[in-house]
Design a protein around this motif. Structure first.
Motif, short mmCIF file in Angstrom:
data_model
loop_
_atom_site.label_atom_id
_atom_site.label_comp_id
_atom_site.label_asym_id
_atom_site.label_seq_id
_atom_site.Cartn_x
_atom_site.Cartn_y
_atom_site.Cartn_z
N TYR A 1 46.36 15.20 12.76
CA TYR A 1 46.96 14.36 13.80
C TYR A 1 48.26 13.73 13.32
N PHE A 2 48.43 13.62 12.01
CA PHE A 2 49.57 12.89 11.48
C PHE A 2 50.58 13.79 10.77
N LEU A 3 50.46 15.11 10.98
CA LEU A 3 51.45 16.01 10.39
C LEU A 3 52.79 15.88 11.12
N GLY A 4 52.71 15.74 12.43
CA GLY A 4 53.92 15.54 13.21
C GLY A 4 54.24 14.06 13.32
N LYS A 5 55.44 13.76 13.79
CA LYS A 5 55.86 12.38 13.98
C LYS A 5 56.02 12.08 15.45
N ARG A 6 55.79 10.85 15.82
CA ARG A 6 55.99 10.43 17.20
C ARG A 6 57.17 9.47 17.22
N ASN A 7 58.36 10.02 17.20
CA ASN A 7 59.58 9.23 17.14
C ASN A 7 60.27 9.21 18.50
N VAL A 8 60.93 8.11 18.79
CA VAL A 8 61.67 7.96 20.03
C VAL A 8 63.04 8.59 19.88
N SER A 9 63.42 9.41 20.83
CA SER A 9 64.73 10.06 20.79
C SER A 9 65.85 9.03 20.96
N PHE A 10 66.96 9.25 20.31
CA PHE A 10 68.19 8.47 20.44
C PHE A 10 68.17 7.15 19.68
N PHE A 11 67.00 6.55 19.48
CA PHE A 11 66.97 5.19 18.95
C PHE A 11 66.09 5.09 17.71
N ASN A 12 66.47 4.18 16.83
CA ASN A 12 65.71 3.87 15.63
C ASN A 12 64.82 2.68 15.94
N CYS A 13 63.56 2.95 16.24
CA CYS A 13 62.65 1.86 16.62
C CYS A 13 62.43 0.87 15.49
N SER A 14 62.43 1.35 14.25
CA SER A 14 62.24 0.44 13.12
C SER A 14 63.29 -0.65 13.13
N ARG A 15 64.51 -0.28 13.44
CA ARG A 15 65.59 -1.27 13.51
C ARG A 15 65.40 -2.22 14.69
N LEU A 16 64.92 -1.69 15.81
CA LEU A 16 64.70 -2.55 16.98
C LEU A 16 63.58 -3.55 16.73
N PHE A 17 62.59 -3.18 15.91
CA PHE A 17 61.51 -4.10 15.59
C PHE A 17 61.94 -5.17 14.59
N GLU A 18 62.97 -4.89 13.81
CA GLU A 18 63.40 -5.82 12.76
C GLU A 18 64.21 -6.99 13.30
N SER A 19 65.06 -6.75 14.29
CA SER A 19 65.91 -7.82 14.80
C SER A 19 66.36 -7.49 16.22
N ILE A 20 66.81 -8.51 16.92
CA ILE A 20 67.28 -8.34 18.29
C ILE A 20 68.68 -7.73 18.26
N VAL A 21 68.81 -6.56 18.83
CA VAL A 21 70.10 -5.88 18.88
C VAL A 21 70.38 -5.50 20.33
N THR A 22 71.61 -5.17 20.60
CA THR A 22 72.00 -4.70 21.93
C THR A 22 72.33 -3.22 21.84
N LEU A 23 71.65 -2.42 22.61
CA LEU A 23 71.85 -0.98 22.57
C LEU A 23 73.12 -0.59 23.32
N ASN A 24 73.69 0.50 22.89
CA ASN A 24 74.84 1.07 23.57
C ASN A 24 74.46 1.49 24.98
N ASP A 25 75.17 0.97 25.97
CA ASP A 25 74.81 1.24 27.37
C ASP A 25 74.85 2.72 27.70
N THR A 26 75.84 3.42 27.19
CA THR A 26 75.96 4.86 27.49
C THR A 26 74.78 5.62 26.91
N LEU A 27 74.42 5.30 25.67
CA LEU A 27 73.29 5.96 25.02
C LEU A 27 71.99 5.62 25.72
N TYR A 28 71.86 4.34 26.13
CA TYR A 28 70.64 3.91 26.82
C TYR A 28 70.49 4.63 28.15
#
Length: 472
Positions: free
Chosen positions: A92-119
């Motif tokens: 079950y853990f051979l693959g990764k469940r990562n969110v495309s376009f964004f680094n979730c680890s960074r979003l969990f660490e601090s409040i940031v504003t995402l690029n509107d175009t990318l979002y």
């Protein structure tokens, strides 16, 4: 001369046959590695087969291969794969469940504003599964379960021996409900889903088809027209509770959810917390805020003191049996239906805070929910950021909807460290990054726990007065 030519010809033929035989063995040996990317993520090769190839592995283990290279699989080069020995359920853990376009680890660490175009690009390109998609995809249940990444193993002995019963009340967004189910699914647990009668038949068919792919997931046949402030909010909860008690004799705790919630804890962490509760019930309550909700309070049956609290609970099996089968619970429910405004917010909490009724796990202390810092009676079954809080006041970085915060990605650093079991509420299609990052977080924590990289100490949850001062 002719004899020599004959010998040379025979030698040549033998040499050719030998070369072809060696080449055949070579191809046979490496035929296991000619796989597609999809097959790689879910293929196991037996111990016996690898012993025949001269690979030495530990007994009762399997060999798995997964790609480290991001290139397309050619299927011909062993150097593109890395070998690991692992017990069967780590697949079950051979693959990764990562969110495309964004680094979730960074979003969990601090409040940031995402690029509107990318979002906007993320929102536009993300795949949205419709009810019809689910109806079609569940025609082959084995493929559906594998493709969606359900964990169909108990993972640990503690989880196997501590099954949990869940109810999920839904009225929209089958894709969000299915993803909630996937996040909390384990084969030892049991799940009851209620679909509001106002929901269209296509959505109902979709969730019904999903349930048919699992032995431990079922959809209530009765569909209630749920209306806020009426007994219809509580009715499907009680219907599910009764069905869960009937269908499975082993589950230890009951947790009721809505389709807009998501876990803050892994299944393993839920088990450890509920074990720490040791039969006590996690139910919100307030007597102070309960003033004029009921008429004719003096006529309340069985000498109860009525209180107010959220309908969302984490209660023991003993509590559930009392609520469904005890005549006093029936009397109280009937009276509340006739005499109380918003009865769904009174029934569970009143049962849990009138210890003279003898409800298993009921609290003997003063029936008033406290702040988390207070060791008497915090409410941990659900985290709800209310616009008009009675205890906490937190910033909502998403948006307020009917007095409740709908979380956005800017709420993630705050949610990451919450000690509650589940959070309410999420809107997948409004704030998809927040939801998908929460999926990634819970999946990665589950993986790390299983691989021994993450530890969880539940002793903090055993220290509260509602845990130690309860009806046995």
């Amino acid at each position: 001369m002719s004899s020599k030519i004959f010998v040379d010809c025979r030698t040549f033929v033998i040499t050719i046959i030998t070369i072809f035989f060696i080449f055949y063995l070579y191809l046979s040996k490496f035929s296991f590695f000619i796989m597609t990317q999809q097959t790689l993520n879910k293929t196991f090769i037996s111990t016996t087969s690898f012993r025949l190839l001269g690979v030495s592995i530990t007994e009762n283990n399997d060999i798995g291969y997964y790609r480290e290279s991001p290139r397309n699989v050619s299927g011909m080069f062993i150097k593109e794969y890395k070998q690991r020995t692992y017990i069967r359920n780590t697949a079950y853990f051979l693959g990764k469940r990562n969110v495309s376009f964004f680094n979730c680890s960074r979003l969990f660490e601090s409040i940031v504003t995402l690029n509107d175009t990318l979002y906007d690009k993320f929102r536009n390109e993300r795949k949205v599964s419709t009810p019809q998609n689910y109806i079609e995809n569940t025609r082959n249940c084995s493929s559906f379960i594998t493709d969606r990444g359900y964990i169909t193993h108990h993972l640990t002995a503690e989880e196997r021996n501590f099954p949990i019963a869940f109810s999920i009340l839904m009225y929209k967004d089958v894709d969000q409900v299915e993803r909630l189910l996937r996040a909390i699914y384990r084969p030892q647990n049991i799940y009851c889903i209620h679909v509001d009668s106002k929901t269209d038949d296509t959505l109902y068919r979709a969730i019904k088809n999903i349930s048919h792919c699992f032995d431990n997931v079922f959809v209530l046949n009765k569909r209630v027209n749920v209306k806020w402030g009426e007994m219809s909010v509580l009715e499907p909860e009680l219907l599910c509770m009764k069905e869960l008690l009937t269908r499975n004799k082993r589950w230890k705790y009951f947790i009721n959810l809505t389709g807009q919630e998501f876990p803050l804890k892994t299944n393993y962490e839920l088990v450890k917390i509920l074990q720490a509760y040791n039969g006590s019930n996690d139910v919100e309550t307030s007597v102070r805020d309960f003033t004029d909700r009921c008429v004719n309070k003096t006529s309340a049956p069985h000498g109860i003191r009525v209180s107010k609290g959220a309908v969302h609970v984490a209660v023991s099996r003993g509590f559930a049996k009392f609520a469904i089968y005890d005549q006093r619970a029936h009397d109280i429910l009937t009276w509340m239906n006739k005499s109380c405004y918003i009865p769904d917010e009174a029934f569970f909490t009143t049962l849990n805070h009138n210890p003279h009724l003898g409800v298993p796990g009921a609290y003997k202390g003063h029936p008033e929910t406290t702040a988390m810092e207070d060791s008497r009676k915090p409410y941990l079954a659900r985290f709800k950021n209310r616009e008009r809080p009675s205890i906490y006041h937190f910033t909502c970085r998403g948006k307020w909807v009917r007095g409740m915060c709908v979380y956005s990605y800017k709420d993630l650093p705050f949610l990451r460290s919450r000690r509650e079991l589940f959070a309410n509420k999420f809107h997948l299609h409004t704030f998809p990054v927040a939801y998908e990052c929460m999926e990634e977080l819970i999946f990665n924590r589950t993986r790390d726990e299983f691989q021994g990289k993450r530890k969880f100490n539940a002793s903090w949850y055993s220290s509260f007065d509602f845990v130690t001062n309860k009806v046995e």
